[in-house]
Design a protein around this motif. Structure first.
Motif, PDB file in Angstrom:
ATOM      1  N   GLY A 200      45.976  15.849  45.961  1.00 31.76           N
ATOM      2  CA  GLY A 200      46.366  16.718  44.861  1.00 31.76           C
ATOM      3  C   GLY A 200      47.197  17.907  45.296  1.00 31.76           C
ATOM      4  N   ALA A 201      47.249  18.182  46.618  1.00 36.46           N
ATOM      5  CA  ALA A 201      48.052  19.308  47.101  1.00 36.46           C
ATOM      6  C   ALA A 201      49.477  18.840  47.380  1.00 36.46           C
ATOM      7  CB  ALA A 201      47.433  19.906  48.361  1.00 36.46           C
ATOM      8  N   ASP A 202      50.376  19.811  47.531  1.00 34.88           N
ATOM      9  CA  ASP A 202      51.786  19.507  47.790  1.00 34.88           C
ATOM     10  C   ASP A 202      51.954  19.198  49.281  1.00 34.88           C
ATOM     11  OD1 ASP A 202      54.499  19.285  47.893  1.00 34.88           O
ATOM     12  OD2 ASP A 202      54.898  21.408  47.597  1.00 34.88           O
ATOM     13  N   THR A 203      51.693  17.941  49.654  1.00 36.87           N
ATOM     14  CA  THR A 203      51.773  17.565  51.069  1.00 36.87           C
ATOM     15  C   THR A 203      52.722  16.388  51.271  1.00 36.87           C
ATOM     16  OG1 THR A 203      49.884  16.065  50.814  1.00 36.87           O
ATOM     17  CG2 THR A 203      49.406  18.308  51.515  1.00 36.87           C
ATOM     18  N   ALA A 204      53.659  16.222  50.357  1.00 36.99           N
ATOM     19  CA  ALA A 204      54.511  15.036  50.412  1.00 36.99           C
ATOM     20  C   ALA A 204      55.291  14.945  51.718  1.00 36.99           C
ATOM     21  CB  ALA A 204      55.482  15.038  49.229  1.00 36.99           C
ATOM     22  N   THR A 205      55.664  16.073  52.267  1.00 36.79           N
ATOM     23  CA  THR A 205      56.498  16.074  53.469  1.00 36.79           C
ATOM     24  C   THR A 205      55.809  16.842  54.580  1.00 36.79           C
ATOM     25  OG1 THR A 205      58.466  16.062  52.070  1.00 36.79           O
ATOM     26  CG2 THR A 205      58.780  16.633  54.379  1.00 36.79           C
ATOM     27  N   ALA A 206      55.800  16.271  55.756  1.00 39.49           N
ATOM     28  CA  ALA A 206      55.257  16.984  56.906  1.00 39.49           C
ATOM     29  C   ALA A 206      56.162  18.172  57.218  1.00 39.49           C
ATOM     30  CB  ALA A 206      55.170  16.055  58.113  1.00 39.49           C
ATOM     31  N   PRO A 207      55.606  19.244  57.757  1.00 41.61           N
ATOM     32  CA  PRO A 207      56.443  20.410  58.051  1.00 41.61           C
ATOM     33  C   PRO A 207      57.476  20.101  59.121  1.00 41.61           C
ATOM     34  CG  PRO A 207      54.264  20.645  59.025  1.00 41.61           C
ATOM     35  CD  PRO A 207      54.203  19.453  58.127  1.00 41.61           C
ATOM     36  N   GLU A 208      58.553  20.857  59.079  1.00 40.45           N
ATOM     37  CA  GLU A 208      59.574  20.749  60.118  1.00 40.45           C
ATOM     38  C   GLU A 208      58.979  21.204  61.445  1.00 40.45           C
ATOM     39  OE1 GLU A 208      63.280  23.533  60.744  1.00 40.45           O
ATOM     40  OE2 GLU A 208      63.698  22.086  59.150  1.00 40.45           O
ATOM     41  N   LEU A 209      59.308  20.521  62.517  1.00 42.45           N
ATOM     42  CA  LEU A 209      58.852  20.903  63.849  1.00 42.45           C
ATOM     43  C   LEU A 209      60.026  21.470  64.631  1.00 42.45           C
ATOM     44  CD1 LEU A 209      56.597  17.840  64.790  1.00 42.45           C
ATOM     45  CD2 LEU A 209      55.888  20.031  63.820  1.00 42.45           C
ATOM     46  N   GLY A 210      59.762  22.513  65.395  1.00 44.19           N
ATOM     47  CA  GLY A 210      60.799  23.121  66.215  1.00 44.19           C
ATOM     48  C   GLY A 210      60.224  23.616  67.525  1.00 44.19           C
ATOM     49  N   PRO A 217      50.487  27.345  76.117  1.00 44.48           N
ATOM     50  CA  PRO A 217      50.363  26.308  75.086  1.00 44.48           C
ATOM     51  C   PRO A 217      50.106  26.918  73.719  1.00 44.48           C
ATOM     52  CG  PRO A 217      48.395  26.348  76.476  1.00 44.48           C
ATOM     53  CD  PRO A 217      49.408  27.255  77.116  1.00 44.48           C
ATOM     54  N   GLN A 218      51.124  26.993  72.904  1.00 41.53           N
ATOM     55  CA  GLN A 218      51.049  27.706  71.635  1.00 41.53           C
ATOM     56  C   GLN A 218      51.827  26.964  70.568  1.00 41.53           C
ATOM     57  OE1 GLN A 218      49.585  29.674  69.701  1.00 41.53           O
ATOM     58  NE2 GLN A 218      50.361  31.758  69.901  1.00 41.53           N
ATOM     59  N   ALA A 219      51.299  27.031  69.344  1.00 41.55           N
ATOM     60  CA  ALA A 219      52.014  26.565  68.155  1.00 41.55           C
ATOM     61  C   ALA A 219      51.766  27.584  67.063  1.00 41.55           C
ATOM     62  CB  ALA A 219      51.520  25.177  67.727  1.00 41.55           C
ATOM     63  N   VAL A 220      52.783  27.865  66.250  1.00 43.11           N
ATOM     64  CA  VAL A 220      52.631  28.850  65.172  1.00 43.11           C
ATOM     65  C   VAL A 220      53.260  28.302  63.892  1.00 43.11           C
ATOM     66  CG1 VAL A 220      52.622  30.827  66.740  1.00 43.11           C
ATOM     67  CG2 VAL A 220      54.778  30.063  65.740  1.00 43.11           C
ATOM     68  N   PRO A 221      52.659  28.628  62.732  1.00 45.80           N
ATOM     69  CA  PRO A 221      53.261  28.208  61.462  1.00 45.80           C
ATOM     70  C   PRO A 221      54.288  29.224  60.985  1.00 45.80           C
ATOM     71  CG  PRO A 221      51.153  29.265  61.031  1.00 45.80           C
ATOM     72  CD  PRO A 221      51.362  29.303  62.531  1.00 45.80           C
ATOM     73  N   ARG A 222      55.333  28.743  60.359  1.00 49.04           N
ATOM     74  CA  ARG A 222      56.334  29.590  59.707  1.00 49.04           C
ATOM     75  C   ARG A 222      56.270  29.255  58.225  1.00 49.04           C
ATOM     76  NH1 ARG A 222      59.150  33.467  62.690  1.00 49.04           N
ATOM     77  NH2 ARG A 222      61.151  32.909  61.769  1.00 49.04           N
ATOM     78  N   TYR A 223      55.923  30.252  57.405  1.00 50.65           N
ATOM     79  CA  TYR A 223      55.589  29.998  56.010  1.00 50.65           C
ATOM     80  C   TYR A 223      56.820  29.964  55.112  1.00 50.65           C
ATOM     81  CZ  TYR A 223      50.855  31.020  57.586  1.00 50.65           C
ATOM     82  OH  TYR A 223      49.648  30.998  58.253  1.00 50.65           O
ATOM     83  N   GLY A 224      57.026  28.829  54.463  1.00 48.19           N
ATOM     84  CA  GLY A 224      58.114  28.689  53.519  1.00 48.19           C
ATOM     85  C   GLY A 224      57.721  29.186  52.141  1.00 48.19           C
ATOM     86  N   LEU A 294      59.472  34.699  54.125  1.00 47.66           N
ATOM     87  CA  LEU A 294      60.335  34.018  53.154  1.00 47.66           C
ATOM     88  C   LEU A 294      61.206  32.976  53.854  1.00 47.66           C
ATOM     89  CD1 LEU A 294      61.503  37.027  50.925  1.00 47.66           C
ATOM     90  CD2 LEU A 294      59.436  35.640  50.722  1.00 47.66           C
ATOM     91  N   GLU A 295      60.575  32.137  54.640  1.00 44.93           N
ATOM     92  CA  GLU A 295      61.322  31.110  55.368  1.00 44.93           C
ATOM     93  C   GLU A 295      61.832  30.044  54.403  1.00 44.93           C
ATOM     94  OE1 GLU A 295      61.973  31.519  58.641  1.00 44.93           O
ATOM     95  OE2 GLU A 295      60.939  33.416  58.309  1.00 44.93           O
ATOM     96  N   PRO A 296      62.996  29.477  54.667  1.00 45.26           N
ATOM     97  CA  PRO A 296      63.548  28.460  53.756  1.00 45.26           C
ATOM     98  C   PRO A 296      62.666  27.222  53.609  1.00 45.26           C
ATOM     99  CG  PRO A 296      65.256  29.304  55.206  1.00 45.26           C
ATOM    100  CD  PRO A 296      63.948  29.844  55.720  1.00 45.26           C
ATOM    101  N   ARG A 297      61.829  26.949  54.623  1.00 45.38           N
ATOM    102  CA  ARG A 297      60.954  25.778  54.545  1.00 45.38           C
ATOM    103  C   ARG A 297      59.764  25.977  55.484  1.00 45.38           C
ATOM    104  NH1 ARG A 297      65.454  25.135  57.053  1.00 45.38           N
ATOM    105  NH2 ARG A 297      66.463  24.465  55.142  1.00 45.38           N
ATOM    106  N   ASP A 298      58.685  25.266  55.209  1.00 47.82           N
ATOM    107  CA  ASP A 298      57.541  25.287  56.113  1.00 47.82           C
ATOM    108  C   ASP A 298      57.943  24.690  57.459  1.00 47.82           C
ATOM    109  OD1 ASP A 298      55.813  26.390  54.298  1.00 47.82           O
ATOM    110  OD2 ASP A 298      54.814  24.525  53.761  1.00 47.82           O
ATOM    111  N   ALA A 299      57.472  25.305  58.524  1.00 39.33           N
ATOM    112  CA  ALA A 299      57.801  24.802  59.854  1.00 39.33           C
ATOM    113  C   ALA A 299      56.681  25.168  60.819  1.00 39.33           C
ATOM    114  CB  ALA A 299      59.128  25.380  60.348  1.00 39.33           C
ATOM    115  N   ILE A 300      56.605  24.426  61.902  1.00 38.47           N
ATOM    116  CA  ILE A 300      55.683  24.736  62.992  1.00 38.47           C
ATOM    117  C   ILE A 300      56.514  24.785  64.273  1.00 38.47           C
ATOM    118  CG2 ILE A 300      53.678  23.996  64.325  1.00 38.47           C
ATOM    119  CD1 ILE A 300      52.714  22.496  61.837  1.00 38.47           C
ATOM    120  N   LEU A 301      56.451  25.907  64.959  1.00 39.56           N
ATOM    121  CA  LEU A 301      57.140  26.056  66.237  1.00 39.56           C
ATOM    122  C   LEU A 301      56.136  25.828  67.353  1.00 39.56           C
ATOM    123  CD1 LEU A 301      59.310  29.254  65.565  1.00 39.56           C
ATOM    124  CD2 LEU A 301      59.872  26.840  65.169  1.00 39.56           C
TER     125      LEU A 301
END
Length: 484
Positions: A200-210, A217-224, A294-301
């Motif tokens: 039911g959530a908006d999960t149609a597309t996996a986030p962009e990876l960068g 060893p680190q990963a961070v979310p960038r909020y779209g 205010l990122e243009p899209r969800d992403a994980i770096l």
């Protein structure tokens, strides 16, 4: 018990359980292929072989082979990928040839195994080049003076690391989105499992990876920004603006915001009745905050040194943050007024929820491939050794305590959602009040943190050839305390 889980997973995966100073020092390096490399490599190859055997779709198997076994030899991480790419132009290149130059600048410990020491030194140079190009140039000159042939080997290998970072992103994307998990109901992907858990959530597309170099060893979310929130953030004030938005879309305009020539400096402050805010532009905050603005899209770096098979859990963890934040931002679209407040989740509740969701999501895969679960639980054990009050550690314990007290999963979700904005709300839930009554006299744990909140002024601008020109800037001050 994280200690027991860590021991069991490490044993099942065939790698050493680290403890004490070794866990603190070697744990992060092992996750990046720069400590205990031989043992870890053997465990990773066993896991990749197991994954490859149960891929039934020839097309998926072919894509797997191109990434992880392109020439019949296993490529497990950034260092393997860089060597493979460097040998395209220098077929006889031997990593050991870099040792004299690296030793000459004091970056290769004499007591370190070459399998560990050389990748560590090369990664440090790669990270330095990203942060301080003049410093990296000075070291390159020193290596050339000390050992020209060895310095050439360093330069050749180091030159392949940027392309290897692209391989790293592609490898992680495969592990996240490709249907490589065999099951009675057909092959599934990790992304598909996330979507099922968030029905039911908006999960149609996996986030962009960068890729971004963090040095550990680190990963961070960038909020779209969800599409439904765009009308509250962006207002077209004339016909040409409406036509531009219709043609290019809100995401393109968010990208344009990063070009606005507005910089308020590091010391611009707004003194409001309740607290002091730092004044920033979208570009400033996007660059300075790990989570962006205010990122243009969800992403994980992800740091490209983080071994993909070990980083998968971290990526799933950060995706939980993205999904939770997206749900909160969708609710903001229902509000009114000129000021939009992106109020953060309580960090303990946020990290606890993400830790537990990731654990539950990956549990079916971890039972089959234990190595996939090692990094996340090892992280909590390592962080707990530093402080029992660390966000991931205490937050995970808090969420598990709620699970023990509230059996109904839907009711539990409501309690945790309320606690995300107001942790004290959990104590008002009748189930928790009864379950924790025996702790009523216990001392409270208080964790103080400075406010890091910022104000972004309203900016009116035109766009010519996709470049903005500022017309006016207006600062709207909060007139009452903003809730945490």
């Amino acid at each position: 018990d994280d200690d027991s889980a860590y021991s069991a997973l490490a044993r099942a995966a065939g790698i050493s359980r680290l403890g004490g100073d070794t866990l603190e020092g070697a744990g992060p390096l092992r996750a990046m292929g720069m400590a205990r490399r031989q043992e870890t490599r053997e465990a990773i190859v066993r896991t990749l072989e197991g994954i490859r055997r149960q891929i039934g779709d020839p097309a998926v198997a072919s894509r797997f082979d191109r990434l992880f076994r392109p020439r019949g030899a296993w490529v497990i991480d950034l260092h393997d990928a860089a060597l493979l790419l460097a040998r395209t132009g220098s077929p006889g290149l031997d990593p050991a040839a870099t040792a004299p130059a690296l030793r000459a600048i004091g970056w290769l410990a004499t007591d370190a195994p070459p399998d560990d020491g050389i990748p560590l030194a090369l990664y440090r140079l790669y990270a330095l080049r990203a942060a301080d190009s003049s410093g990296a140039t000075a070291l390159a000159d020193a290596m050339r003076r000390a050992s020209p042939a060895s310095a050439h080997a360093v330069t050749t290998l180091l030159g392949a690391y940027d392309a290897a970072a692209s391989w790293h992103t592609a490898a992680l994307r495969f592990l996240l989105t490709e249907p490589w998990i065999a099951g009675s109901g057909g092959a599934r992907s990790v992304a598909g499992m996330v979507r099922a858990a968030w029905e039911g959530a908006d999960t149609a597309t996996a986030p962009e990876l960068g890729a971004r170099v963090f040095g550990f060893p680190q990963a961070v979310p960038r909020y779209g920004v969800p599409d439904v929130l765009m009308p509250r953030l962006l207002r077209a004030e004339n016909l040409s603006a409406r036509q531009w938005l219709a043609r290019h879309g809100g995401n393109e305009l968010l990208a344009v915001l990063r070009l606005l020539p507005v910089d308020f400096g590091e010391t611009s402050m707004l003194e409001a009745p309740a607290e002091t805010f730092r004044i920033v532009s979208v570009r400033q905050q996007s660059e300075q905050s790990l989570n962006g603005l205010l990122e243009p899209r969800d992403a994980i770096l992800v740091d490209p040194g983080y071994v993909p098979i070990l980083a998968l859990g971290a990526v799933v963890h950060e995706w939980q943050h993205l999904l939770e934040e997206r749900r909160r931002r969708v609710r903001l679209a229902e509000g009114t007024g000129e000021i939009i407040v992106f109020s953060p989740m309580d960090p303990f509740v946020a990290e606890g929820i993400a830790e537990r969701r990731t654990e539950l999501l990956l549990a079916p895969i971890v039972r089959r491939f234990p190595l996939l679960g090692v990094s996340e639980v090892e992280k909590r054990v390592r962080l707990a050794a530093r402080s029992a009050d660390e966000h991931h550690v205490l937050g995970y314990a808090m969420v598990r305590a709620v699970e023990d007290a509230v059996a109904d999963s839907e009711r539990r979700a409501v309690i945790l959602a309320d606690a995300a904005g107001d942790p004290a709300a959990a104590l008002r839930a009748s189930e928790l009040e009864r379950a924790w009554r025996r702790h009523a006299g216990a001392p409270e744990l208080r964790v103080d943190a400075p406010s890091r909140r910022v104000v972004v002024p309203e900016t009116t601008f035109t766009v010519e050839d996709r470049f903005p020109d500022v017309i006016a800037t207006r600062l709207l001050a909060p007139v009452r305390p903003i809730p945490d």
